[in-house]
Structure formats: structure tokens, C-alpha cells
Design a protein around this motif. Structure first.
Motif, mmCIF file in Angstrom:
data_model
loop_
_atom_site.group_PDB
_atom_site.id
_atom_site.type_symbol
_atom_site.label_atom_id
_atom_site.label_comp_id
_atom_site.label_asym_id
_atom_site.label_seq_id
_atom_site.Cartn_x
_atom_site.Cartn_y
_atom_site.Cartn_z
ATOM 1 N N ARG A 18 0.840 -1.209 0.000
ATOM 2 C CA ARG A 18 0.000 0.000 0.000
ATOM 3 C C ARG A 18 0.872 1.254 0.000
ATOM 4 O O ARG A 18 0.580 2.225 -0.704
ATOM 5 C CB ARG A 18 -0.936 0.011 1.216
ATOM 6 C CG ARG A 18 -2.164 -0.848 1.054
ATOM 7 C CD ARG A 18 -3.215 -0.576 2.122
ATOM 8 N NE ARG A 18 -2.709 -0.691 3.483
ATOM 9 C CZ ARG A 18 -2.671 -1.812 4.188
ATOM 10 N NH1 ARG A 18 -3.096 -2.938 3.655
ATOM 11 N NH2 ARG A 18 -2.214 -1.810 5.418
ATOM 12 N N PHE A 19 1.946 1.224 0.780
ATOM 13 C CA PHE A 19 2.859 2.364 0.827
ATOM 14 C C PHE A 19 3.456 2.610 -0.560
ATOM 15 O O PHE A 19 3.416 3.723 -1.079
ATOM 16 C CB PHE A 19 3.965 2.129 1.854
ATOM 17 C CG PHE A 19 5.054 3.148 1.801
ATOM 18 C CD1 PHE A 19 4.865 4.419 2.326
ATOM 19 C CD2 PHE A 19 6.273 2.844 1.214
ATOM 20 C CE1 PHE A 19 5.871 5.381 2.251
ATOM 21 C CE2 PHE A 19 7.281 3.787 1.145
ATOM 22 C CZ PHE A 19 7.082 5.060 1.663
ATOM 23 N N HIS A 20 3.997 1.571 -1.180
ATOM 24 C CA HIS A 20 4.614 1.729 -2.488
ATOM 25 C C HIS A 20 3.590 2.092 -3.563
ATOM 26 O O HIS A 20 3.902 2.853 -4.479
ATOM 27 C CB HIS A 20 5.417 0.485 -2.880
ATOM 28 C CG HIS A 20 6.825 0.551 -2.402
ATOM 29 N ND1 HIS A 20 7.762 1.380 -2.965
ATOM 30 C CD2 HIS A 20 7.453 -0.080 -1.386
ATOM 31 C CE1 HIS A 20 8.906 1.247 -2.328
ATOM 32 N NE2 HIS A 20 8.745 0.377 -1.360
ATOM 33 N N SER A 21 2.385 1.590 -3.441
ATOM 34 C CA SER A 21 1.330 1.941 -4.391
ATOM 35 C C SER A 21 0.992 3.429 -4.289
ATOM 36 O O SER A 21 0.810 4.099 -5.312
ATOM 37 C CB SER A 21 0.090 1.087 -4.119
ATOM 38 O OG SER A 21 -0.946 1.430 -4.996
ATOM 39 N N ALA A 22 0.929 3.954 -3.072
ATOM 40 C CA ALA A 22 0.655 5.378 -2.879
ATOM 41 C C ALA A 22 1.773 6.224 -3.480
ATOM 42 O O ALA A 22 1.526 7.218 -4.161
ATOM 43 C CB ALA A 22 0.479 5.696 -1.395
ATOM 44 N N VAL A 23 3.025 5.815 -3.249
ATOM 45 C CA VAL A 23 4.163 6.550 -3.810
ATOM 46 C C VAL A 23 4.110 6.511 -5.340
ATOM 47 O O VAL A 23 4.229 7.541 -6.000
ATOM 48 C CB VAL A 23 5.506 5.983 -3.287
ATOM 49 C CG1 VAL A 23 6.679 6.581 -4.038
ATOM 50 C CG2 VAL A 23 5.648 6.241 -1.787
ATOM 51 N N ALA A 33 0.750 8.903 5.499
ATOM 52 C CA ALA A 33 -0.166 8.364 6.499
ATOM 53 C C ALA A 33 0.160 6.911 6.830
ATOM 54 O O ALA A 33 -0.247 6.405 7.879
ATOM 55 C CB ALA A 33 -1.600 8.481 6.012
ATOM 56 N N LEU A 34 0.919 6.250 5.969
ATOM 57 C CA LEU A 34 1.305 4.845 6.181
ATOM 58 C C LEU A 34 2.669 4.715 6.840
ATOM 59 O O LEU A 34 3.159 3.611 7.045
ATOM 60 C CB LEU A 34 1.284 4.101 4.848
ATOM 61 C CG LEU A 34 -0.089 4.048 4.172
ATOM 62 C CD1 LEU A 34 0.033 3.510 2.758
ATOM 63 C CD2 LEU A 34 -1.052 3.202 4.990
ATOM 64 N N LEU A 35 3.281 5.856 7.187
ATOM 65 C CA LEU A 35 4.583 5.875 7.865
ATOM 66 C C LEU A 35 4.398 6.001 9.371
ATOM 67 O O LEU A 35 3.401 6.565 9.835
ATOM 68 C CB LEU A 35 5.418 7.067 7.386
ATOM 69 C CG LEU A 35 5.855 7.079 5.929
ATOM 70 C CD1 LEU A 35 6.526 8.416 5.608
ATOM 71 C CD2 LEU A 35 6.801 5.924 5.637
ATOM 72 N N THR A 36 5.376 5.509 10.133
ATOM 73 C CA THR A 36 5.374 5.778 11.562
ATOM 74 C C THR A 36 5.522 7.282 11.752
ATOM 75 O O THR A 36 6.059 7.969 10.878
ATOM 76 C CB THR A 36 6.537 5.064 12.285
ATOM 77 O OG1 THR A 36 7.777 5.609 11.819
ATOM 78 C CG2 THR A 36 6.509 3.550 12.078
ATOM 79 N N PRO A 37 5.063 7.825 12.867
ATOM 80 C CA PRO A 37 5.223 9.263 13.094
ATOM 81 C C PRO A 37 6.680 9.725 12.975
ATOM 82 O O PRO A 37 6.960 10.767 12.388
ATOM 83 C CB PRO A 37 4.683 9.461 14.513
ATOM 84 C CG PRO A 37 3.686 8.354 14.680
ATOM 85 C CD PRO A 37 4.280 7.189 13.926
ATOM 86 N N ARG A 38 7.605 8.937 13.499
ATOM 87 C CA ARG A 38 9.022 9.308 13.432
ATOM 88 C C ARG A 38 9.539 9.309 11.997
ATOM 89 O O ARG A 38 10.302 10.187 11.598
ATOM 90 C CB ARG A 38 9.859 8.372 14.296
ATOM 91 C CG ARG A 38 11.323 8.780 14.352
ATOM 92 C CD ARG A 38 12.130 7.890 15.234
ATOM 93 N NE ARG A 38 11.777 8.146 16.626
ATOM 94 C CZ ARG A 38 12.124 7.375 17.635
ATOM 95 N NH1 ARG A 38 12.823 6.281 17.422
ATOM 96 N NH2 ARG A 38 11.781 7.678 18.866
ATOM 97 N N ALA A 39 9.112 8.331 11.196
ATOM 98 C CA ALA A 39 9.554 8.269 9.796
ATOM 99 C C ALA A 39 8.993 9.450 9.009
ATOM 100 O O ALA A 39 9.705 10.071 8.214
ATOM 101 C CB ALA A 39 9.128 6.949 9.154
ATOM 102 N N ALA A 40 7.718 9.782 9.234
ATOM 103 C CA ALA A 40 7.116 10.926 8.541
ATOM 104 C C ALA A 40 7.825 12.214 8.932
ATOM 105 O O ALA A 40 8.119 13.058 8.080
ATOM 106 C CB ALA A 40 5.626 11.010 8.863
ATOM 107 N N GLU A 41 8.139 12.353 10.207
ATOM 108 C CA GLU A 41 8.832 13.551 10.691
ATOM 109 C C GLU A 41 10.229 13.664 10.090
ATOM 110 O O GLU A 41 10.687 14.755 9.759
ATOM 111 C CB GLU A 41 8.917 13.507 12.214
ATOM 112 C CG GLU A 41 9.521 14.737 12.841
ATOM 113 C CD GLU A 41 9.543 14.643 14.355
ATOM 114 O OE1 GLU A 41 10.635 14.781 14.934
ATOM 115 O OE2 GLU A 41 8.464 14.423 14.941
ATOM 116 N N SER A 42 10.896 12.529 9.904
ATOM 117 C CA SER A 42 12.271 12.548 9.373
ATOM 118 C C SER A 42 12.322 13.063 7.936
ATOM 119 O O SER A 42 13.368 13.515 7.480
ATOM 120 C CB SER A 42 12.902 11.159 9.448
ATOM 121 O OG SER A 42 12.389 10.308 8.434
ATOM 122 N N LEU A 43 11.203 12.993 7.225
ATOM 123 C CA LEU A 43 11.158 13.444 5.834
ATOM 124 C C LEU A 43 10.873 14.937 5.699
ATOM 125 O O LEU A 43 11.063 15.500 4.633
ATOM 126 C CB LEU A 43 10.109 12.655 5.053
ATOM 127 C CG LEU A 43 10.458 11.201 4.764
ATOM 128 C CD1 LEU A 43 9.293 10.511 4.080
ATOM 129 C CD2 LEU A 43 11.713 11.095 3.930
#
Length: 113
Positions: A18-23, A33-43
Motif C-alpha cells: 500500500r505504501f509503495h502503491s501510494a508513492v 499516512a502509512l509511515l510511523t510518526p518518526r519516519a514521517a517527521e524525518s522526511l
């Protein structure tokens, strides 16, 4: 017990897909929305939010080759990526993507968290 492991592996694999399909579909907000909060913040970088940043990484997934679960952690190997996930009450979220193996060293990931 083997049936539970297979279902969990399938759930983690579906989350990675689902993550790769969205990308691939240019849906940065959905991917974030499919990332952990920390991963989303790191971007998030200056004026560039997660949605723009995740699309700029040129991530590529492909079909699932293997999924492994260790408690609340999972690794899903796709044709062109290795994705790391963490299980939250709402389900599996991506904590690492765009990951390349480096022998005995930890994976080098474009998305980390």
C-alpha cells in the motif's frame, strides 16, 4: 500458530505494498499516512513536507519476495526495495523504506524512523 504467522506476514506485506502503491500513484499524503510518526517527521525538511519529500525519493517496490515478523517488527523484501515496519494498534506502519543492504552493517534507508 503457523497460520497466525502467515496472516501477520500477509498484513505486513500488504502494508508495504500500500505504501509503495501510494508513492507510485503520486499520493504523497496517503504514503505519509502509512509511515510511523518518526519516519514521517524525518522526511520533513524546511519548506518541503513529508508528502513532497516521499515522492522525491523515487522509491520503487515491486512484488513481495519475502516477509518476516519478529514480535511487533517486520521486514518485507520486495523486488526493488526492503521495507521495515512496526505494528501499532491500528496496524502495520512503515518505519524504513528505500533500504539497501550493506553486508554486516545496518541497512541504508531513504526513509528512516
Amino acid at each position: 500458530m503457523a497460520g497466525c504467522a502467515s496472516a501477520e506476514q500477509g498484513d505486513a506485506g500488504q502494508a508495504a505494498e500500500r505504501f509503495h502503491s501510494a508513492v507510485a500513484g503520486g499520493q504523497g499524503e496517503q504514503a505519509c499516512a502509512l509511515l510511523t510518526p518518526r519516519a514521517a517527521e524525518s522526511l520533513q525538511n524546511g519548506d518541503q513536507g513529508c508528502a513532497q519529500a516521499v515522492l522525491s525519493l523515487n522509491l520503487s517496490g515491486g512484488a513481495i519476495r519475502q516477509a518476516e515478523i519478529w514480535g511487533d517488527e517486520a521486514q518485507v523484501r520486495l523486488e526493488r526495495d526492503t521495507v521495515f515496519l512496526h505494528r501499532f494498534p491500528q496496524g502495520w506502519l512503515v518505519r524504513g523504506a528505500g533500504c539497501q543492504a550493506r553486508g554486516d552493517l545496518p541497512y541504508d534507508c531513504g526513509v528512516e524512523g
